[in-house]
Scaffold this motif. Sequence first.
Motif, mmCIF file in Angstrom:
data_model
loop_
_atom_site.group_PDB
_atom_site.id
_atom_site.type_symbol
_atom_site.label_atom_id
_atom_site.label_comp_id
_atom_site.label_asym_id
_atom_site.label_seq_id
_atom_site.Cartn_x
_atom_site.Cartn_y
_atom_site.Cartn_z
ATOM 1 N N TYR A 1 0.837 -1.202 0.000
ATOM 2 C CA TYR A 1 0.000 0.000 0.000
ATOM 3 C C TYR A 1 0.874 1.255 0.000
ATOM 4 C CZ TYR A 1 -3.753 3.194 1.339
ATOM 5 O OH TYR A 1 -4.666 4.223 1.372
ATOM 6 N N PHE A 2 0.778 2.035 -1.066
ATOM 7 C CA PHE A 2 1.592 3.262 -1.174
ATOM 8 C C PHE A 2 0.688 4.482 -1.338
ATOM 9 C CE2 PHE A 2 4.489 -0.026 -3.003
ATOM 10 C CZ PHE A 2 5.535 0.100 -2.112
ATOM 11 N N ASP A 3 -0.322 4.596 -0.499
ATOM 12 C CA ASP A 3 -1.219 5.749 -0.614
ATOM 13 C C ASP A 3 -1.470 6.367 0.765
ATOM 14 O OD1 ASP A 3 -2.640 7.550 -2.089
ATOM 15 O OD2 ASP A 3 -4.406 6.283 -2.373
ATOM 16 N N HIS A 4 -0.391 6.459 1.555
ATOM 17 C CA HIS A 4 -0.539 6.950 2.937
ATOM 18 C C HIS A 4 -0.745 8.449 3.019
ATOM 19 C CE1 HIS A 4 1.309 2.966 3.562
ATOM 20 N NE2 HIS A 4 0.485 2.953 4.583
ATOM 21 N N MET B 1 -3.896 -4.838 -9.955
ATOM 22 C CA MET B 1 -4.088 -6.269 -10.210
ATOM 23 C C MET B 1 -2.956 -7.103 -9.623
ATOM 24 S SD MET B 1 -5.894 -6.420 -13.966
ATOM 25 C CE MET B 1 -4.968 -5.248 -14.871
ATOM 26 N N GLU B 2 -1.830 -6.429 -9.339
ATOM 27 C CA GLU B 2 -0.704 -7.111 -8.671
ATOM 28 C C GLU B 2 -0.743 -6.869 -7.160
ATOM 29 O OE1 GLU B 2 1.542 -9.008 -10.100
ATOM 30 O OE2 GLU B 2 1.327 -8.545 -12.234
ATOM 31 N N ASP B 3 -1.861 -6.400 -6.648
ATOM 32 C CA ASP B 3 -2.008 -6.111 -5.211
ATOM 33 C C ASP B 3 -1.071 -5.006 -4.738
ATOM 34 O OD1 ASP B 3 -4.083 -7.841 -4.707
ATOM 35 O OD2 ASP B 3 -2.758 -9.534 -4.290
ATOM 36 N N ILE B 4 -0.981 -3.960 -5.541
ATOM 37 C CA ILE B 4 -0.173 -2.791 -5.161
ATOM 38 C C ILE B 4 -1.044 -1.551 -5.349
ATOM 39 C CG2 ILE B 4 1.875 -1.410 -5.709
ATOM 40 C CD1 ILE B 4 3.109 -4.055 -6.857
ATOM 41 N N THR B 5 -1.164 -0.734 -4.304
ATOM 42 C CA THR B 5 -1.983 0.487 -4.386
ATOM 43 C C THR B 5 -1.091 1.709 -4.542
ATOM 44 O OG1 THR B 5 -3.738 -0.456 -3.032
ATOM 45 C CG2 THR B 5 -3.646 1.952 -3.156
ATOM 46 N N ILE C 1 2.549 9.001 -11.350
ATOM 47 C CA ILE C 1 2.204 7.983 -10.358
ATOM 48 C C ILE C 1 2.762 8.459 -9.020
ATOM 49 C CG2 ILE C 1 2.690 5.608 -9.596
ATOM 50 C CD1 ILE C 1 0.795 5.715 -11.930
ATOM 51 N N ARG C 2 1.866 8.627 -8.038
ATOM 52 C CA ARG C 2 2.311 9.080 -6.721
ATOM 53 C C ARG C 2 2.310 7.909 -5.752
ATOM 54 N NH1 ARG C 2 -1.117 12.811 -2.649
ATOM 55 N NH2 ARG C 2 -2.359 10.909 -2.749
ATOM 56 N N MET C 3 3.401 7.758 -5.025
ATOM 57 C CA MET C 3 3.486 6.716 -4.005
ATOM 58 C C MET C 3 3.857 7.394 -2.698
ATOM 59 S SD MET C 3 5.657 4.146 -6.365
ATOM 60 C CE MET C 3 5.440 2.678 -5.372
ATOM 61 N N THR C 4 3.040 7.192 -1.676
ATOM 62 C CA THR C 4 3.333 7.833 -0.401
ATOM 63 C C THR C 4 3.490 6.771 0.684
ATOM 64 O OG1 THR C 4 0.957 8.296 -0.330
ATOM 65 C CG2 THR C 4 2.408 10.130 -0.833
ATOM 66 N N LEU C 5 4.518 6.956 1.502
ATOM 67 C CA LEU C 5 4.945 5.923 2.446
ATOM 68 C C LEU C 5 4.587 6.301 3.876
ATOM 69 C CD1 LEU C 5 8.617 5.561 1.125
ATOM 70 C CD2 LEU C 5 6.511 4.779 0.052
ATOM 71 N N THR C 6 4.685 5.326 4.741
ATOM 72 C CA THR C 6 4.608 5.601 6.170
ATOM 73 C C THR C 6 5.796 4.918 6.824
ATOM 74 O OG1 THR C 6 3.241 5.541 8.155
ATOM 75 C CG2 THR C 6 3.129 3.606 6.709
#
Lengths: 212, 393
Positions: free
Chosen positions: B4-7, B317-321, B353-358
């Motif tokens: 999950y990369f939508d923090h 579809m690869e279980d990555i948000t 494509i934005r990916m946000t981490l925690t």
Amino acid sequence: MSIKYNPKVIEHFKNPHNQGVIENPDAEALVGSPACGDQIAIYLKINNDVIEDIKFESYGCASNIATASIVTDLAKGKTLEEALSIKWTEAVQELGGLPPVKYHCSVLAVDGLRAAVKDYLRKNGRLPEEELSSDLVRGELYHVIYPPQGIDIVALKRVKYIGVDDGNVRIEISFAHDDPYLQEIVDEIKEKVSDLPGVKSVEVVNEGRGEE
Amino acid sequence: MRAYFDHCRSTYVDKDVLDAMTPWWTEKYWAPASFTYTGTTAAEAIEKSQMAYAKLFGGKPDEVHFAQSHSLANNIAVQGAINGKSLETPHIITSAIEHGSTMDMVKQLEKSGKVKVTYIPVDKNGFVDLDVLRKSVTNDTVLVTMGAVNYMVGTIQPVEQISKIIKEANPDTLIHYDVTWGLGRLPNLSFAPLADLLTASIERIHGPKGITALWVKKGVPIKGPIYGSQAYSRIVPGTPDVPSIVGAAKALELMQDNLPSKIENMRRLRDRLINETMNLVPETLLNGPEGDLRSPSNVCLTFKYVEGESVEMYLDMEDITVDTGSACANPFLEANHVILAMYGDYERAHGAIRMTLTWTTTDEEVDKFLDVIPGIVSKLRKISPLAPKVYKE
């Protein structure tokens, strides 16, 4: 509101049919614009006025790819006349439905096919010279879809006036001034109408909605 | 397990936060009031949370209010500042790259003719143009509002310098920073006392959804747009959401525990995502600044010739948000205005494509992304009419 793609759309997205380029095609077209986000290229191999082979390329979302896949399936083996009569609603139906906000993708795919067939006719001197007229402009506006309803703006009676004067086109539409889709609609009208023969400028004026 | 990369939009509620909240729903479900046992118990719980946030902001507990949503807090800050002064046509300054919770509010006020607005342009890294800012502050400028850290590309604005410029030009101009994307990402909020209003949403630091701290410095003339019981807050009227306010304090406490190592973990994984993706996928563009000028939890990339919603769907579809700036994925079919303001390039915005981490993001999640992204991009480039021949083989 949850918007989801059905499994058939996903299947065509993952494994699109007729995807690629035809070397030395008999006709080709690229439709769409960067502002609206998606673009489709169509390539045709034509024999005896029958589409023997068709390929597409897509820069766009899942529904853009899926509709290009299904429209090229529908067009393959058809005569040019049959291909020109394929409607975007058929593509949507064939895919088992699309969210209305995505209908414009199937319109784009059908427009791409139409433009490629016309490219062939033009190259062979068989496309009657189209003269710029308000009817010709209206014909393009049938392909501008109002996203929340998935219906074109002519059928929705949102086109109030079309004026053509020496290549300068003026279109008056009726949307609420704060309609969140207004910019998208204006961009799409300009994109579609400016491609018509003889167009020098396109002015789109929104006169608002009565209830404001 | 899903990566999950939508923090930047939502985080899980920490188990300890949930445990701290539960009794305030089921056993101590009371509304704050004076004198009675039930009322004062609830009031003290709120005060404890106010103290925690006052310490964070460098203010006093009674300057801290809690709104029920991030948008609400920003709307109250902006409208409250305007209502608090009786100018005929107040002037607001914001930047061209703000989040919808302030941007849409400001645009609406502008449209209704109630205010004049200046949108300060940004450079290619998303930094506001300080010269334009300096020249834009007038006697009528009631408020400057902006995100201290940008939500889309992670630009950390030079807020101390910005505050200084504004106060020099007009000491009466109020300054509002939304620090939501800085919370748990910046080592401290030492710049906070230079502002008049701050908002910080707690749902991005593993707190409960909605609850947002709103700090209003004492003496700041603010008149909120919401009416109702002012027994507990004259700025955010109504019955306070005690469980969420308790949860907010716990989330803050957990966030501050060993914060430098949390930041370091995010920064390391951010750089892995950026550098390794750029090595694996040619013609990948980084949107926003590099290194220390960028939020440690923000990655924003554009893969040239490829549209963002398709990438997002393949990853899903690869279980990555992830999230995208593409118009296709936007309910109103608009490309992301932040990327457009920075680069003036639609393709770059549609492809973003934005990916946000925690701080609990793992190497395994990053590996999962890196394993699939080259294949996804090359598959989409192969079918893109914009891609050069080299990608069609």
